[in-house]
Scaffold this motif. Structure first.
Motif, short mmCIF file in Angstrom:
data_model
loop_
_atom_site.label_atom_id
_atom_site.label_comp_id
_atom_site.label_asym_id
_atom_site.label_seq_id
_atom_site.Cartn_x
_atom_site.Cartn_y
_atom_site.Cartn_z
N ARG A 126 -1.01 -2.31 6.90
CA ARG A 126 -2.39 -1.94 7.19
C ARG A 126 -3.40 -3.07 7.56
O ARG A 126 -3.59 -3.92 7.02
CB ARG A 126 -3.00 -0.86 6.25
N TYR B 81 -5.95 -10.09 0.82
CA TYR B 81 -5.45 -9.14 1.41
C TYR B 81 -4.54 -9.76 2.57
O TYR B 81 -5.19 -10.66 3.18
CB TYR B 81 -6.43 -8.06 1.94
N VAL C 276 -11.39 -3.73 3.39
CA VAL C 276 -12.38 -3.35 2.71
C VAL C 276 -11.98 -2.85 1.31
O VAL C 276 -12.42 -2.94 0.37
CB VAL C 276 -13.54 -3.10 3.51
N GLU C 277 -11.20 -1.57 1.52
CA GLU C 277 -11.03 -0.62 0.47
C GLU C 277 -10.04 -1.22 -0.55
O GLU C 277 -10.10 -1.10 -1.71
CB GLU C 277 -10.49 0.70 1.00
N THR D 164 -12.12 -4.12 -2.48
CA THR D 164 -13.16 -3.19 -3.42
C THR D 164 -12.56 -2.69 -4.45
O THR D 164 -12.86 -2.63 -5.51
CB THR D 164 -13.85 -2.15 -2.56
N TRP E 127 0.83 -1.28 0.07
CA TRP E 127 -0.04 0.06 -0.12
C TRP E 127 0.91 1.16 0.06
O TRP E 127 0.74 2.26 -0.74
CB TRP E 127 -0.77 0.12 1.32
N ASP F 213 -6.40 -2.24 9.53
CA ASP F 213 -7.72 -1.75 9.92
C ASP F 213 -8.82 -2.39 9.00
O ASP F 213 -8.42 -2.64 7.71
CB ASP F 213 -7.84 -0.30 9.86
N GLU F 214 -9.92 -2.86 9.43
CA GLU F 214 -10.81 -3.42 8.64
C GLU F 214 -11.33 -2.53 7.50
O GLU F 214 -11.46 -2.79 6.41
CB GLU F 214 -12.18 -3.60 9.21
N ARG F 215 -11.34 -1.37 7.97
CA ARG F 215 -11.62 -0.25 6.63
C ARG F 215 -10.69 -0.53 5.36
O ARG F 215 -10.96 -0.36 4.22
CB ARG F 215 -11.76 1.28 7.10
N ASP F 216 -9.39 -0.61 5.76
CA ASP F 216 -8.50 -0.55 5.03
C ASP F 216 -8.39 -1.82 3.95
O ASP F 216 -8.42 -1.89 2.67
CB ASP F 216 -6.79 -0.62 5.30
#
Length: 238
Positions: free
Chosen positions: A82, A99, A89-90, A93, A52, A84-87
């Motif tokens: 990274r 991942y 998911v991003e 997506t 990333w 974090d769950e948001r990372d």
């Protein structure tokens, strides 16, 4: 297989290269996104491993670019610090197929790579694989057309034929084909490859009336195209 790794951490590059080499694949290392983008117009890879936090372009944007450029899907594994769950998911997506948070768990990395390559059709599930009227027996290194074995095919020609069918519809660079068959340090000229591919086209009768056509793309490489339903039997005299 030919695997590209994009990461600015030399230690991480060394780790991934060791894992990929232990699996018998060729590993190409890039320390930034621009270095990768410079070779993509003429080179092809079977899988990408993307960090990333790259110095010139976020890995998430690299993945989006790869997805826009790809004519056929190529597996992408994002390996990053990274967690974090948001990372996660991003990343998924944006186009990553898997991942993984960076760690020294070599076994996990190897297993994820195996799964992605298998999902992409690069690791055959059995000894026998077929495309239309063509049937390959991997252990015997033989191929038949409509049940009739094709004779006179040498080892390198067989490997090239199998690689092209496994990548049906995908444009493969000359360097990709040479490395896959002869190895990363092979001294094989583009002209020699062209001669081998001409033999493959002729011996396997890769033409429209058999359902598949081997196309040479100028200044790049080769693509095997599915051009329609083949005949049910071989024409007389072939």
């Amino acid at each position: 297989m030919r695997i590209a790794v994009i990461d600015d951490d030399p230690a991480q590059l060394d780790l991934v290269k060791a894992v990929v080499a232990s699996m018998g694949h060729d590993c190409h290392l890039f320390e930034n996104a621009n270095a990768l983008m410079r070779v993509l117009p003429k080179e092809t890879f079977d899988l990408f491993i993307v960090d990333w936090g790259l110095p010139d372009l976020p890995g998430i944007d690299v993945i989006r670019t790869l997805r826009r450029m790809a004519i056929t899907p190529v597996p992408i594994l994002m390996v990053t610090n990274r967690s974090d769950e948001r990372d996660i998911v991003e990343g998924l997506t944006a186009g990553a197929d898997d991942y993984m948070v960076k760690s020294s768990r070599v076994g996990e990395l190897r297993a994820r790579l195996m799964a992605l390559l298998r999902r992409g059709g690069h690791i055959p599930p059995s000894n026998e694989v077929a495309w239309g009227p063509y049937r390959f027996l991997v252990q015997d290194r033989s191929v038949s057309l409509l049940g009739v074995e094709i004779t006179g095919l040498n080892g390198k020609e067989y490997e090239l034929a199998l690689i092209m069918f496994r990548n049906l519809g995908r444009l493969l660079s000359r360097a990709h084909l040479i490395e896959s068959v002869w190895g990363i340090d092979a001294d094989i000229s583009s002209r020699s490859l062209d001669v081998y591919m001409s033999h493959v086209r002729s011996k396997l009768r890769l033409r429209a009336d058999n359902g598949y056509k081997l196309v040479s793309v100028y200044n790049h490489g080769y693509r095997l195209e599915d051009v329609g339903p083949p005949p049910a039997v071989l024409p007389s005299g072939t």
